[in-house]
Structure formats: C-alpha cells, structure tokens
Design an enzyme around this catalytic site. Structure first.
Site, PDB file in Angstrom:
ATOM      1  N   SER A   1      -6.940   1.723  -4.233  1.00  0.00           N
ATOM      2  CA  SER A   1      -5.756   2.251  -3.548  1.00  0.00           C
ATOM      3  C   SER A   1      -4.833   2.984  -4.513  1.00  0.00           C
ATOM      4  O   SER A   1      -4.111   3.888  -4.117  1.00  0.00           O
ATOM      5  CB  SER A   1      -4.962   1.110  -2.902  1.00  0.00           C
ATOM      6  OG  SER A   1      -5.639   0.614  -1.785  1.00  0.00           O
TER       7      SER A   1
ATOM      8  N   ASP B   1       1.336   4.079  -2.983  1.00  0.00           N
ATOM      9  CA  ASP B   1       0.845   5.447  -2.794  1.00  0.00           C
ATOM     10  C   ASP B   1       1.966   6.460  -3.032  1.00  0.00           C
ATOM     11  O   ASP B   1       1.765   7.473  -3.709  1.00  0.00           O
ATOM     12  CB  ASP B   1       0.313   5.644  -1.365  1.00  0.00           C
ATOM     13  CG  ASP B   1      -0.918   4.792  -1.072  1.00  0.00           C
ATOM     14  OD1 ASP B   1      -1.515   4.259  -2.030  1.00  0.00           O
ATOM     15  OD2 ASP B   1      -1.281   4.659   0.116  1.00  0.00           O
TER      16      ASP B   1
ATOM     17  N   GLU C   1       0.823  -1.211   0.000  1.00  0.00           N
ATOM     18  CA  GLU C   1       0.000   0.000   0.000  1.00  0.00           C
ATOM     19  C   GLU C   1       0.859   1.265   0.000  1.00  0.00           C
ATOM     20  O   GLU C   1       0.701   2.138  -0.852  1.00  0.00           O
ATOM     21  CB  GLU C   1      -0.924  -0.005   1.229  1.00  0.00           C
ATOM     22  CG  GLU C   1      -1.796   1.227   1.349  1.00  0.00           C
ATOM     23  CD  GLU C   1      -2.910   1.235   0.313  1.00  0.00           C
ATOM     24  OE1 GLU C   1      -3.849   0.426   0.452  1.00  0.00           O
ATOM     25  OE2 GLU C   1      -2.837   2.020  -0.633  1.00  0.00           O
TER      26      GLU C   1
END
Ligand SMILES: *[C@@H]1O[C@H](CO)[C@@H](O)[C@H](O)[C@H]1NC(C)=O
Ligand SMILES: *[C@@H]1O[C@H](CO)[C@@H](O)[C@H](O)[C@H]1NC(C)=O
Ligand SMILES: *[C@@H]1O[C@H](CO)[C@@H](O)[C@H](O)[C@H]1NC(C)=O
Ligand SMILES: *[C@@H]1O[C@H](CO)[C@@H](O)[C@H](O)[C@H]1NC(C)=O
Ligand SMILES: *[C@@H]1O[C@H](CO)[C@@H](O)[C@H](O)[C@H]1NC(C)=O
Ligand SMILES: *[C@@H]1O[C@H](CO)[C@@H](O)[C@H](O)[C@H]1NC(C)=O
Ligand SMILES: *[C@@H]1O[C@H](CO)[C@@H](O)[C@H](O)[C@H]1NC(C)=O
Length: 639
Positions: free
Chosen positions: A554, A306, A302
């Site tokens: 995401s 990002d 994640e």
C-alpha cells in the site's frame, strides 16, 4: 464447501437432462470451481421471480487491443506516445451490429417479445427482464440464492451455457457466476469487515506496529523510520515540478476508507511543510466522501498513508486528485470506479433491477441517492490504487473484461498502478488455493492478486531498507520481510505479455523455483508479477492524531505513482506526451539500469519460503526500485 460442490455436480447432471433442443449445441460459457469464502448455497431461486438479465456483448477489435496499446506504448514504435482520445476508443471497440442482431434474434426465437429487449445507448449491453424460469431455459442453468456470513443474500448460478452461434458475440451475462457483490451494512450496525474492497480487513490493507514515540528527523535512521526525505534519497527524487497546470495524479480510495485532513496537516508540520494548508482535490464517485464517522487505523490508515506520501513526493505545487469511491452503505468495487471514468463500460444502462444489483442510487436508505457515476470523471495521467482482490475471487471472464478496460486507459495515456499484495505468494488474508479452486489458510497453492495479474496494469511490490543500512550506501534495500511480504508470482488467468518474456525467461532459466508444478503456474507462459517495487516498511504516517509505523505494498504504489507523475511533468513541460502504459518501456533494453535491482530476500507464503529476489527481474520485487534520475533521462530521450 463439500456441500456446495455436491450442489454443483448435481446441477451439472440436471442441466444435461434439461437441455432444450436447439439448432446449435450449448457450450459452457462461464463456470466457477467453488463458491467464494464466506458464502453458502441457501436455496433454488423462485422460478417466477424477475431477473434483470444483462448480456455484455463482445466488443469489436478487442482481440487486437494489445497491438494498439503496444503501438503507442513500445519505446521503439513509430507511434510511441500518440495516445487515443476517448471517442477514438469508443468507435474502435463498440460491439458490431452483427453481434447485436444475432443475440436479439436468439432472444426473440426463444419467445421474448422484441419490445422487452433493450440495447444500451453505448451498444455494449442487451438488457431484458426475464423470469428465473426463462433465464434457466435460455442458458441451461439453475439460479440459486446464496447467503453471506453477514446475512446478505445474492442470486447467482455456478455455471451457464450458451448456444455455439451465440457465444462468440457474448462476453458474459449478469447476474450469473460472479460474487462481486457490494456487501451492505445492516442498518444501525457498524460497517463490518466482510469483504467489500474498502471494508476494514478486506483485501490489501496496510499494517501497523503502533505509534512512534520519538522525533524522527535523521536521514541516518531510514532503516527504522521511512519519511519523505528517505524516499527522495533512495530513489534520487530531487525534482521541482514545472507543468503542474497540465499534469495530474490520482489516488483512489474506497469508502469507508477515508483520510483525515487533520492527519495530513499533522504530517505536513513534521515532514512536508509545503503541504501546510493543502488538501487533495476531492472527486466524489457514487456518493463517496471522506467520512469521519468511523475512525481508527482500519478506517484511516490506508488513505492517510496514500495521500501523505503521494502528495508530499509530488510537492505542494502539484495537485493530487482523491477519487473517493462508493457510499457508506454499499461501498464500491473497481468496476464502479471504471464506470465513472468510462461511460461505455458503465453497467448502469437503465435496465438494472436494484433489488438484485445493489447499484446506485443506493436503494437501502441512508446512502447515496444520486445516479451512478457513469463517464462523469476524467482520469488523471497516473492513477494509484492500494486495494486488491485475489485473482481466484473473480472469474476469468470478469477479470478479462476489467483488464481490457485498463488497456483502454493505457491507450489514452494513463498509467495504472496497483499494489501487489502483502502476503508473499499467498493471497490476501494469507489464504492459498486448494486443488478444487477454493481458498483457505490451509491451502498449498500460490494465490496471486488481481488486478496486478492483468498485463495492462503495473503491479508494485515492496522493499525495505536492510537492517542497519543507510541510504548513502550502494544498494541499501532488499525485499520487504518486515511485518509483510511482497506479493508476487504467476497468474492462473492471464498469458504472459510479450514485454516481459525476456526478463521472466531469464529468471526461470537461471533461478528455477524448486516447487512442484502443481503449487504454482510453472508453465512459463503466464503473466508474472510484480513489475517493479518500492519501499513498503516502517513508514511514519499520521493516523488519528499520532504518528504510526506502517507497512505494506500500500505504501509502494502511491510512492511509485508520485515518481512517474514527476516524469510526466518533465515530459509535458518539454511538449511531449505522458508516459501512459509503462510496462513495454520499463522492460525494454534501453531502460536496463533505470531500476535498482533488488537481489536479497524472498516472499514466503502457503507454507513455503516463496520466491527469491535475484539478479534481474524476480517474482518478489520485479525489475527493482526506481532511480528517478535515470528514468527521467531515459524518458526524456523518447519522443
Ligand atoms: C426486481 O427483482 C425483484 C426480485 O427478483 C422483483 O421482486 C421485482 O419485481 C423486480 N423489479 C422489477 C421492476 O422488475
Ligand atoms: C513531530 O514534531 C513534533 C514537534 O516538533 C515533535 O514533538 C514530534 O516528536 C515529531 N514527531 C515525529 C514522529 O517526528
Ligand atoms: C541513480 O542513477 C544515477 C546515474 O546512474 C547515479 O549517479 C545515482 O547514484 C543513482 N541513484 C541511486 C539512489 O541509486
Ligand atoms: C489545484 O487545486 C485547487 C483547488 O481545487 C485549484 O484552485 C487550483 O487551481 C489547482 N491548481 C492547478 C495548478 O491546477
Ligand atoms: C544492527 O546494529 C545493532 C547495533 O549495532 C546490532 O545490535 C544489530 O545486531 C545489527 N543488526 C544487524 C541485522 O546487523
Ligand atoms: C497457467 O497460466 C496459463 C496462462 O495464463 C493458463 O492458461 C493455465 O491454465 C494456468 N495453469 C494453471 C494450472 O492454472
Ligand atoms: C532461494 O534461495 C535459497 C538459498 O540459495 C535456495 O535454497 C532456495 O531453493 C531458493 N528458492 C527458490 C524458490 O528458488
């Protein structure tokens, strides 16, 4: 679950007979329909135990917050872009003296000596340590101990009541019906996938199909491999920022999720050489740090995603802030982050009992020993978060209070983005609702995600490049149906905001979903999501020293955040305000055409095909994907 329901109904009866005589009748203030997944009722709480009761007072003027917000956010408003300072917000929304005295008098009348009663410095809370017996009498309730599958215990009730003359002054009482518990790691063991939003496997988490074995350089391959050049081509993002000293972009990560600098540098070498040697600007909240103790896709996927994409798209000259939230022992929730950026929201008011509240400083040892961050952090102008709950995990009161906090950030000129979820019309982990409010994989009722259902948040869904399509063709994208499905649907808690009425009505009239009205909120009066979308499939991400293919909303949220950050750059450079709360603007007629309308694909879930992507707004891809050139032109034309 049957057992806990029985408990609940028995409790209901018990309460009626317990009701103490009072001048004003008691009404149910909050109740849960079901105990959240993973928890079970263990026993009544000891009546002599102490509860640090915290009464959240109703804020003044909060019923007008959307009026204030639209006044500065609607493109046709004379006050567009005239955002408020933190001080102006605090003065406008502090609870009234009348609320404070009414609640205090009620406590005193019920035998609590006034020296036991403390009002927080921000006047948002009344704190009083009471025995369980006193709390049960005050609120006509029963406190129970619940146990999580991990072994952790939590004190809660399933419903509580307040006198009619008190309710209008009280938002909610803690501890009560919420299970927003920071599940703690048992000492000596690894963090477990048990439910905290940063825990591996919990909430919204990206998926991977494994490593990429070939060299990816071709813009022709964007249907199989997404890299920054693909996104720049898809969304027309050719922009070199010029106001980087004034601008800001923040990405929130919840420990134990962590990025690896070595992965960022590996990504930089292949796909974004301007990031070579660059790090995100770390802001630690409640002891958060980019841990390296636990590694693997579930810990690094994640955050690596990002930051690699968020930082690449704003270029190496724009700093990106990493809000690393929560320590390794307790982790954190969205409220911990909000506490850190708004002291007036902070629940840490000197009256907490850390045994019950699991707050900071971390009482379990081995964690963060400092005070809880409370109004210590300045919010960035755009904040992207790729984590989420199911709306049904939380109570309406809890979500409403948190939602109002996002409105305050909008008033200050901050854009808040959340990914919409990866299970189509189902909730995280593919669970759907049952008629009793519980969530199971066999449930049939659509299960929207929070905070996306909050009307003051911009919810971002996922698209993909159609198989064999190239970025050079007209409309190369469809709803994401590869590995994940774009989260979308209709809230069960929040009413439809005015800004989306025309768009959603058009959808409901022209493409009425042919589902029975008891499996989705078909009232046409509830908040619909997502608002927009961006690519969420086949991202090439460096994770733990190799390139992997990554999927999820995401991906979509930080990419959208980077695009809006570049628009802020141009506006700041022109001496204008930031774009702040964008929803009233992006749904307005002037912005028609600024998003690429996605009209193919759907978002299956709960044993159905989900909704269809259609012409105009739809509950799969929202208004569509951004066209930076068009957005920039439109936003530069606004004051
Ligand atoms: C905090 O709560 C625990 C458990 O209810 C209790 O044993 C303890 O005395 C409380 N501490 C204070 C300072 O009230
Ligand atoms: C990254 O660059 C290295 C060195 O040029 C190359 O061997 C590798 O295949 C590239 N990886 C990808 C996914 O393009
Ligand atoms: C974005 O909009 C501009 C202006 O209408 C248009 O020329 C361009 O082709 C669009 N770009 C994409 C990628 O759709
Ligand atoms: C970016 O961050 C670095 C490291 O914190 C800092 O030295 C630099 O001044 C920042 N640049 C701008 C434009 O804010
Ligand atoms: C994509 O192209 C390949 C090779 O030409 C072909 O085998 C495949 O069927 C195509 N897929 C679609 C969905 O058109
Ligand atoms: C549908 O949404 C509205 C507004 O958000 C809400 O009042 C209503 O209770 C919801 N219906 C169901 C069945 O949840
Ligand atoms: C989606 O489109 C298909 C094909 O046109 C149609 O059969 C189906 O009813 C639509 N579903 C919804 C929920 O509108």
């Amino acid at each position: 679950m049957r057992c806990s329901l029985t408990t609940f109904f028995t409790l209901g009866l018990a309460v009626v007979s317990l009701a103490a005589p009072t001048v004003s009748p008691y009404n149910v203030h909050e109740k849960r329909n079901a105990i959240p997944i993973g928890w079970s009722h263990t026993r009544r709480h000891e009546s002599a135990a102490t509860l640090p009761l915290r009464i959240a007072l109703k804020q003044s003027n909060i019923e007008s917050i959307d009026e204030y917000l639209y006044d500065v956010s609607h493109p046709e408003s004379a006050n567009y872009g005239k955002h408020w300072t933190a001080g102006e917000i605090s003065r406008k929304f502090s609870p009234s003296e009348e609320s404070i005295s009414t609640v205090r008098d009620w406590l005193v009348e019920n035998g609590l000596a006034s020296e036991r009663i403390r009002v927080s410095p921000t006047k948002g809370w009344i704190n009083v340590d009471v025995t369980v017996e006193e709390a049960e009498r005050l609120m006509n309730t029963e406190y129970n101990v619940y146990t999580h599958v991990s072994g952790q215990e939590h004190v809660a009730c399933e419903a509580y009541r307040l006198p009619e003359h008190i309710s209008p002054h009280v938002d909610f009482v803690l501890p009560s019906v919420n299970f927003d518990v920071k599940l703690k790691r048992r000492s000596g063991s690894q963090p477990k996938p048990v439910g905290g939003i940063g825990q591996p496997g919990a909430g919204i988490t990206p998926k991977t199909t494994g490593s990429v074995s070939q060299t990816v350089t071709e813009l022709e391959q964007c249907d199989e491999y997404i890299t920054p050049v693909c996104l720049r081509a898809l969304y027309d993002l050719e922009y070199e920022p010029v106001a980087t000293d004034k601008n800001s972009f923040g990405v929130v990560e919840y420990t134990p999720q962590a990025y690896l600098q070595t992965d960022l540098q590996m990504f930089a070498m292949n796909f974004s050489t301007d990031l070579i040697g660059k790090e995100p600007v770390m802001v630690s909240i409640d002891g958060g740090y980019a841990q390296t103790e636990y590694q693997g896709f579930d810990y690094n996927g994640e955050s690596d995603l990002d930051l690699q994409y968020g930082m690449s798209l704003v270029t190496g000259s724009q700093n990106v802030t990493l809000y690393q939230t929560g320590d390794m022992v307790e982790g954190a929730s969205f409220n911990n982050f909000l506490d850190a950026i708004d002291g007036s929201y902070c629940t840490f008011e000197g009256g907490d009992n850390y045994t019950v509240d699991s707050q900071y400083p971390d009482p379990y040892g081995g964690g963060y020993e400092g005070p809880e961050d409370c109004g210590t952090v300045t919010p960035a102008y755009v904040i992207s978060t790729s984590y989420g709950y199911n709306e049904a995990d939380l109570t309406p009161f809890y979500t409403a209070r948190q939602c109002a906090e996002y409105a305050k950030l909008g008033l200050m000129g901050v854009t808040i983005l959340y990914s919409s979820g990866d299970y189509g019309v189902a909730g995280n982990d593919d669970v759907c609702l049952n008629p009793d409010g519980s969530q199971t994989t066999t449930g049939m009722i659509f299960n929207p995600t929070f905070p996306g259902t909050c009307p003051y948040v911009t919810s971002v869904g996922a698209t993909m490049v159609k198989p064999n399509a190239t970025v050079y063709q007209v409309q190369p994208e469809m709803a994401c149906m590869d590995v994940i499905y774009s989260g979308g649907g209709f809230s069960n808690y929040f009413a439809m905001p005015s800004y989306q009425m025309t768009a959603v009505d058009y959808y409901l009239e022209n493409y009425p979903p042919n589902y029975p009205s008891d499996i989705w909120n078909s009232t046409g009066m509830s908040r619909a999501l997502p608002d927009i979308s961006a690519n969420g499939a086949n991202y090439v991400v460096a994770v733990d020293g190799e390139f992997e293919l990554v999927y999820g909303t995401s991906c979509s949220s930080p990419v959208s955040g980077a695009i809006f950050t570049m628009i802020n750059d141009a506006r700041l450079a022109a001496g204008k305000s930031t774009i702040g709360f964008i929803n009233p603007t992006i749904y307005s007629a002037g912005f028609a055409g600024a998003f690429n309308d996605i009209t193919e694909g759907s978002n299956p879930g709960c044993g159905t095909e989900g909704y269809n992507a259609t012409i105009g707004w739809d509950p799969v891809t929202g208004l569509g994907t951004p066209n930076f050139t068009m957005l920039l032109e439109n936003w530069l034309a606004l004051p």
